[in-house]
Design a protein around this motif. Structure first.
Motif, PDB file in Angstrom:
ATOM      1  N   ASP A   1      -2.480 -69.846  71.949  1.00 18.01           N
ATOM      2  CA  ASP A   1      -1.921 -68.987  71.317  1.00 18.01           C
ATOM      3  C   ASP A   1      -1.747 -69.355  69.751  1.00 18.01           C
ATOM      4  OD1 ASP A   1      -0.963 -67.302  73.251  1.00 18.01           O
ATOM      5  OD2 ASP A   1       0.636 -68.481  73.788  1.00 18.01           O
ATOM      6  N   ALA A   2      -1.461 -70.539  69.409  1.00 18.53           N
ATOM      7  CA  ALA A   2      -1.725 -71.100  67.912  1.00 18.53           C
ATOM      8  C   ALA A   2      -3.072 -70.839  67.423  1.00 18.53           C
ATOM      9  CB  ALA A   2      -1.055 -72.386  67.912  1.00 18.53           C
ATOM     10  N   THR A   3      -4.054 -71.181  68.166  1.00 22.30           N
ATOM     11  CA  THR A   3      -5.449 -71.160  67.678  1.00 22.30           C
ATOM     12  C   THR A   3      -5.728 -69.777  67.482  1.00 22.30           C
ATOM     13  OG1 THR A   3      -5.858 -73.310  68.927  1.00 22.30           O
ATOM     14  CG2 THR A   3      -7.896 -71.859  68.003  1.00 22.30           C
ATOM     15  N   THR A   4      -5.660 -68.700  68.371  1.00 17.54           N
ATOM     16  CA  THR A   4      -6.114 -67.434  68.428  1.00 17.54           C
ATOM     17  C   THR A   4      -5.519 -66.836  67.422  1.00 17.54           C
ATOM     18  OG1 THR A   4      -4.769 -66.829  70.265  1.00 17.54           O
ATOM     19  CG2 THR A   4      -7.278 -67.340  70.728  1.00 17.54           C
ATOM     20  N   ASN A   5      -4.090 -67.125  67.103  1.00 15.48           N
ATOM     21  CA  ASN A   5      -3.485 -66.386  66.250  1.00 15.48           C
ATOM     22  C   ASN A   5      -3.736 -66.586  64.772  1.00 15.48           C
ATOM     23  OD1 ASN A   5      -1.957 -64.699  67.786  1.00 15.48           O
ATOM     24  ND2 ASN A   5      -0.211 -66.174  68.324  1.00 15.48           N
ATOM     25  N   TRP A   6      -4.011 -68.022  64.455  1.00  9.86           N
ATOM     26  CA  TRP A   6      -4.386 -68.570  63.336  1.00  9.86           C
ATOM     27  C   TRP A   6      -5.990 -67.847  62.984  1.00  9.86           C
ATOM     28  CZ3 TRP A   6      -8.931 -71.496  62.327  1.00  9.86           C
ATOM     29  CH2 TRP A   6      -9.171 -71.930  61.054  1.00  9.86           C
ATOM     30  N   LEU A   7      -6.907 -67.919  63.999  1.00 10.30           N
ATOM     31  CA  LEU A   7      -8.102 -67.386  63.709  1.00 10.30           C
ATOM     32  C   LEU A   7      -8.215 -66.039  63.430  1.00 10.30           C
ATOM     33  CD1 LEU A   7     -10.971 -68.352  63.819  1.00 10.30           C
ATOM     34  CD2 LEU A   7     -11.124 -67.621  66.332  1.00 10.30           C
ATOM     35  N   ALA A   8      -7.002 -65.288  63.971  1.00  8.06           N
ATOM     36  CA  ALA A   8      -6.957 -63.932  63.704  1.00  8.06           C
ATOM     37  C   ALA A   8      -6.529 -63.921  62.318  1.00  8.06           C
ATOM     38  CB  ALA A   8      -6.146 -63.189  64.755  1.00  8.06           C
TER      39      ALA A   8
ATOM     40  N   THR B   1      -6.907 -65.836  60.013  1.00 10.85           N
ATOM     41  CA  THR B   1      -7.769 -66.343  58.922  1.00 10.85           C
ATOM     42  C   THR B   1      -8.890 -65.270  58.706  1.00 10.85           C
ATOM     43  OG1 THR B   1      -7.339 -68.587  59.394  1.00 10.85           O
ATOM     44  CG2 THR B   1      -9.489 -68.141  58.450  1.00 10.85           C
ATOM     45  N   LEU B   2      -9.370 -64.662  59.908  1.00 13.42           N
ATOM     46  CA  LEU B   2     -10.346 -63.781  59.735  1.00 13.42           C
ATOM     47  C   LEU B   2      -9.922 -62.089  59.486  1.00 13.42           C
ATOM     48  CD1 LEU B   2     -12.748 -65.074  62.430  1.00 13.42           C
ATOM     49  CD2 LEU B   2     -12.746 -65.509  60.225  1.00 13.42           C
ATOM     50  N   ASP B   3      -8.536 -62.079  59.308  1.00 12.76           N
ATOM     51  CA  ASP B   3      -8.043 -60.715  59.038  1.00 12.76           C
ATOM     52  C   ASP B   3      -8.335 -59.657  60.195  1.00 12.76           C
ATOM     53  OD1 ASP B   3      -6.526 -59.190  57.353  1.00 12.76           O
ATOM     54  OD2 ASP B   3      -8.203 -58.243  56.516  1.00 12.76           O
ATOM     55  N   PHE B   4      -8.046 -60.186  61.147  1.00 15.24           N
ATOM     56  CA  PHE B   4      -8.243 -59.145  62.540  1.00 15.24           C
ATOM     57  C   PHE B   4      -6.724 -58.992  63.008  1.00 15.24           C
ATOM     58  CE2 PHE B   4     -12.494 -61.200  63.090  1.00 15.24           C
ATOM     59  CZ  PHE B   4     -13.159 -60.057  63.506  1.00 15.24           C
ATOM     60  N   LYS B   5      -6.546 -57.725  63.557  1.00 20.25           N
ATOM     61  CA  LYS B   5      -5.294 -57.469  63.974  1.00 20.25           C
ATOM     62  C   LYS B   5      -4.857 -58.038  65.172  1.00 20.25           C
ATOM     63  CE  LYS B   5      -4.828 -53.339  61.407  1.00 20.25           C
ATOM     64  NZ  LYS B   5      -4.819 -51.705  61.201  1.00 20.25           N
ATOM     65  N   SER B   6      -5.983 -58.237  65.970  1.00 21.00           N
ATOM     66  CA  SER B   6      -5.504 -58.903  67.327  1.00 21.00           C
ATOM     67  C   SER B   6      -6.347 -60.172  67.544  1.00 21.00           C
ATOM     68  CB  SER B   6      -6.364 -57.805  68.445  1.00 21.00           C
ATOM     69  OG  SER B   6      -6.366 -58.430  69.727  1.00 21.00           O
ATOM     70  N   ASN B   7      -5.759 -61.084  68.195  1.00 21.98           N
ATOM     71  CA  ASN B   7      -6.247 -62.355  68.231  1.00 21.98           C
ATOM     72  C   ASN B   7      -7.382 -62.432  69.338  1.00 21.98           C
ATOM     73  OD1 ASN B   7      -4.752 -62.026  70.574  1.00 21.98           O
ATOM     74  ND2 ASN B   7      -3.545 -64.112  70.368  1.00 21.98           N
ATOM     75  N   VAL B   8      -7.206 -61.598  70.199  1.00 19.92           N
ATOM     76  CA  VAL B   8      -8.437 -61.273  71.442  1.00 19.92           C
ATOM     77  C   VAL B   8      -9.824 -60.873  70.706  1.00 19.92           C
ATOM     78  CG1 VAL B   8      -8.925 -60.039  73.187  1.00 19.92           C
ATOM     79  CG2 VAL B   8      -6.768 -61.030  73.274  1.00 19.92           C
ATOM     80  N   ASN B   9      -9.524 -59.859  69.805  1.00 17.08           N
ATOM     81  CA  ASN B   9     -10.768 -59.569  68.913  1.00 17.08           C
ATOM     82  C   ASN B   9     -11.403 -60.588  68.217  1.00 17.08           C
ATOM     83  OD1 ASN B   9     -10.429 -56.761  69.998  1.00 17.08           O
ATOM     84  ND2 ASN B   9      -9.660 -55.998  68.210  1.00 17.08           N
ATOM     85  N   ALA B  10     -10.654 -61.377  67.695  1.00 17.16           N
ATOM     86  CA  ALA B  10     -10.904 -62.634  66.868  1.00 17.16           C
ATOM     87  C   ALA B  10     -11.905 -63.491  67.600  1.00 17.16           C
ATOM     88  CB  ALA B  10      -9.765 -63.144  66.123  1.00 17.16           C
TER      89      ALA B  10
END
Length: 117
Positions: free
Chosen positions: A53-60, A62-71
């Motif tokens: 959760d922490a990694t995907t939310n940070w990645l989303a 950072t890359l300005d995605f609305k969803s962490n899954v898309n990131a």
């Protein structure tokens, strides 16, 4: 925090993969240049598995995605695209090398035929 099975298996497999790659470099089976992308990918996957959760939310964020899954999907597509480019480059280099060796071999065989006759 509940530890799920994949949070144990994925990092363990990544460590085994990295150690195997380092063993190959140590025994001169491959070069570090060809090992580091796989090792980096294994570390990336391990971090995602350990802290999903922490990694995907940070990645989303950072890359300005609305969803962490898309990131995650787009980052992995980027990794795959880079891998395809690297493999294509290797393929082209091998084709050139094989063509060069074939020409040299045919010239050597032609010289041998001239000497024999």
């Amino acid at each position: 925090m509940n530890i799920r099975t994949f949070q144990i298996i994925v990092p363990l497999l990544s460590v085994i993969f990295i150690l195997w790659q380092l063993w190959r470099v140590y025994n001169f089976k491959t070069k570090w240049k060809s090992v580091w992308p796989g090792a980096l990918f294994a570390v990336f996957i391990s971090i995602i598995a350990l802290f999903p959760d922490a990694t995907t939310n940070w990645l989303a964020k950072t890359l300005d995605f609305k969803s962490n899954v898309n990131a995650i999907i787009f980052v992995l597509i980027g990794f795959l695209f880079a891998a395809v480019i690297i493999l294509y480059d290797l393929y082209k280099r091998q084709q050139k090398t094989i063509t060069k060796l074939t020409i040299e071999l045919s010239l050597l065989m032609a010289d041998k035929d001239d000497v024999d006759s």
